[in-house]
Design a protein around this motif. Structure first.
Motif, PDB file in Angstrom:
ATOM      1  N   SER A  11       0.831  -1.210   0.000  1.00 15.68           N
ATOM      2  CA  SER A  11       0.000   0.000   0.000  1.00 15.68           C
ATOM      3  C   SER A  11       0.866   1.260   0.000  1.00 15.68           C
ATOM      4  O   SER A  11       0.533   2.247  -0.681  1.00 15.68           O
ATOM      5  CB  SER A  11      -0.938   0.007   1.205  1.00 15.68           C
ATOM      6  N   LEU A  14       2.298   1.652  -3.504  1.00 15.23           N
ATOM      7  CA  LEU A  14       1.245   2.150  -4.391  1.00 15.23           C
ATOM      8  C   LEU A  14       0.993   3.634  -4.142  1.00 15.23           C
ATOM      9  O   LEU A  14       0.836   4.417  -5.101  1.00 15.23           O
ATOM     10  CB  LEU A  14      -0.042   1.355  -4.153  1.00 15.23           C
ATOM     11  N   LYS A  15       0.954   4.010  -2.886  1.00 11.35           N
ATOM     12  CA  LYS A  15       0.745   5.412  -2.526  1.00 11.35           C
ATOM     13  C   LYS A  15       1.849   6.291  -3.106  1.00 11.35           C
ATOM     14  O   LYS A  15       1.579   7.371  -3.645  1.00 11.35           O
ATOM     15  CB  LYS A  15       0.705   5.540  -1.008  1.00 11.35           C
ATOM     16  N   ILE A  17       3.692   5.708  -5.760  1.00 12.07           N
ATOM     17  CA  ILE A  17       3.539   5.767  -7.220  1.00 12.07           C
ATOM     18  C   ILE A  17       2.419   6.722  -7.613  1.00 12.07           C
ATOM     19  O   ILE A  17       2.568   7.542  -8.526  1.00 12.07           O
ATOM     20  CB  ILE A  17       3.276   4.355  -7.786  1.00 12.07           C
ATOM     21  N   VAL A  18       1.286   6.624  -6.916  1.00 12.45           N
ATOM     22  CA  VAL A  18       0.134   7.477  -7.233  1.00 12.45           C
ATOM     23  C   VAL A  18       0.469   8.943  -7.007  1.00 12.45           C
ATOM     24  O   VAL A  18       0.178   9.810  -7.853  1.00 12.45           O
ATOM     25  CB  VAL A  18      -1.088   7.067  -6.383  1.00 12.45           C
ATOM     26  N   ILE A  19       1.095   9.250  -5.878  1.00  6.86           N
ATOM     27  CA  ILE A  19       1.414  10.641  -5.565  1.00  6.86           C
ATOM     28  C   ILE A  19       2.475  11.184  -6.523  1.00  6.86           C
ATOM     29  O   ILE A  19       2.403  12.342  -6.958  1.00  6.86           O
ATOM     30  CB  ILE A  19       1.876  10.762  -4.101  1.00  6.86           C
ATOM     31  N   SER A  21       2.809  10.247  -9.574  1.00  4.60           N
ATOM     32  CA  SER A  21       2.080  10.451 -10.830  1.00  4.60           C
ATOM     33  C   SER A  21       1.288  11.752 -10.796  1.00  4.60           C
ATOM     34  O   SER A  21       1.241  12.489 -11.793  1.00  4.60           O
ATOM     35  CB  SER A  21       1.134   9.270 -11.086  1.00  4.60           C
ATOM     36  N   LEU A  22       0.665  12.055  -9.654  1.00  3.86           N
ATOM     37  CA  LEU A  22      -0.058  13.316  -9.503  1.00  3.86           C
ATOM     38  C   LEU A  22       0.893  14.500  -9.670  1.00  3.86           C
ATOM     39  O   LEU A  22       0.557  15.500 -10.319  1.00  3.86           O
ATOM     40  CB  LEU A  22      -0.736  13.385  -8.138  1.00  3.86           C
ATOM     41  N   MET A 211      -3.791   8.117   0.787  1.00  2.00           N
ATOM     42  CA  MET A 211      -3.569   8.196  -0.659  1.00  2.00           C
ATOM     43  C   MET A 211      -4.767   8.824  -1.349  1.00  2.00           C
ATOM     44  O   MET A 211      -4.612   9.699  -2.221  1.00  2.00           O
ATOM     45  CB  MET A 211      -3.305   6.798  -1.228  1.00  2.00           C
ATOM     46  N   VAL A 215      -5.235  12.240  -3.645  1.00  2.66           N
ATOM     47  CA  VAL A 215      -5.871  12.250  -4.969  1.00  2.66           C
ATOM     48  C   VAL A 215      -6.883  13.395  -5.044  1.00  2.66           C
ATOM     49  O   VAL A 215      -6.956  14.112  -6.053  1.00  2.66           O
ATOM     50  CB  VAL A 215      -6.555  10.897  -5.255  1.00  2.66           C
TER      51      VAL A 215
END
Length: 258
Positions: A11, A14-15, A17-19, A21-22, A211, A215
């Motif tokens: 998790s 993933l967090k 990677i997502v942040i 990407s943002l 996360m 977003v």
């Protein structure tokens, strides 16, 4: 390695990677602007997201390192203590610097000396507090003391901006909701730590919740305010009315000539 720890590592990864990407989306948005300034919302917030994503990598190391240790006492391992301090210097100190700059620019426009004084003072005090810490609980307390004032100020600021219908290029309502959700997620984080087994309990749920709050914040900086559309629609209507009135006047002039 226990299941909860594996889920926590997944998790957190993933967090990160997502942040990251943002942050990339916001940085590209800034690059597409005709005029670019380093004080622009997309640029400063992309930096904040990038630094936060890197900080989560440090968290993964600490999660693994403390998987079988008591985190309540003094950290005697100098290497682990150095990593922990580096993590908290990166996040929240470096992560929040762009947000502190944003708040100072909004509240003290044109007052450069005051902006520099407040920003520099906040940074020095924050760095000193992290460097003198000796335990993980101390670092967590310092984290809250450093992070919450700028975040609460940003919630108030975006609320005022939304009420006054300013800065239509960002969605201040969504940003206010996003930062408020982040504060709530931090306040209930200890609940997840105390649930489940192992040192970190169900902290992976806390990471996923946080996360989603980021977003929401990212979306707030990506889309314009809701009132921006209504203003554009109102301007179109006003222009149509003005054009209609001008046409009527022209007709009156022509009829008088004939």
């Amino acid at each position: 390695m226990e299941t909860n720890l594996i889920l926590l590592i997944i998790s957190t990864s993933l967090k990160s990677i997502v942040i990251f990407s943002l942050g990339t989306v916001l940085f590209r948005k800034w690059l597409k602007q005709k005029q670019r300034y380093y004080s622009d919302f997309p640029f400063l917030n992309s930096l904040g997201f990038y630094f936060y994503a890197i900080g989560k990598i440090f968290d993964i190391y600490l999660y693994i390192r403390f998987r079988t240790n008591d985190t309540s006492g003094i950290i005697n391992d100098s290497l682990v203590l150095a990593f922990a301090k580096a993590r908290f210097l990166l996040s929240p100190v470096i992560v929040l610097i762009p947000y502190v700059i944003l708040m100072l620019v909004i509240w003290f426009q044109g007052r450069k000396k005051l902006q520099i004084g407040i920003g520099f003072g906040w940074a020095i005090i924050s760095i000193f507090a992290v460097l003198i810490a000796r335990s993980y609980p101390q670092l967590l307390m310092i984290n809250a003391a450093i992070a919450f004032p700028p975040i609460f100020l940003s919630i108030i600021t975006f609320g005022i901006i939304n009420h006054q219908k300013r800065l239509p290029e960002i969605n201040s309502l969504i940003l206010m909701i996003g930062w408020s959700s982040y504060v709530v997620s931090q306040l209930i984080r200890s609940i997840w730590v105390n649930l489940g087994s192992g040192t970190w309990g169900l902290s992976y749920i806390a990471e996923l919740i946080e996360m989603f709050t980021f977003v929401i914040i990212g979306i707030g900086f990506m889309i314009p305010a809701f009132y921006n559309k209504s203003e554009k629609r109102s301007n179109i209507i006003k222009k149509s009315i003005n054009d209609f009135e001008e046409n009527i006047e022209n007709l009156d002039v022509l009829s008088s000539l004939t």
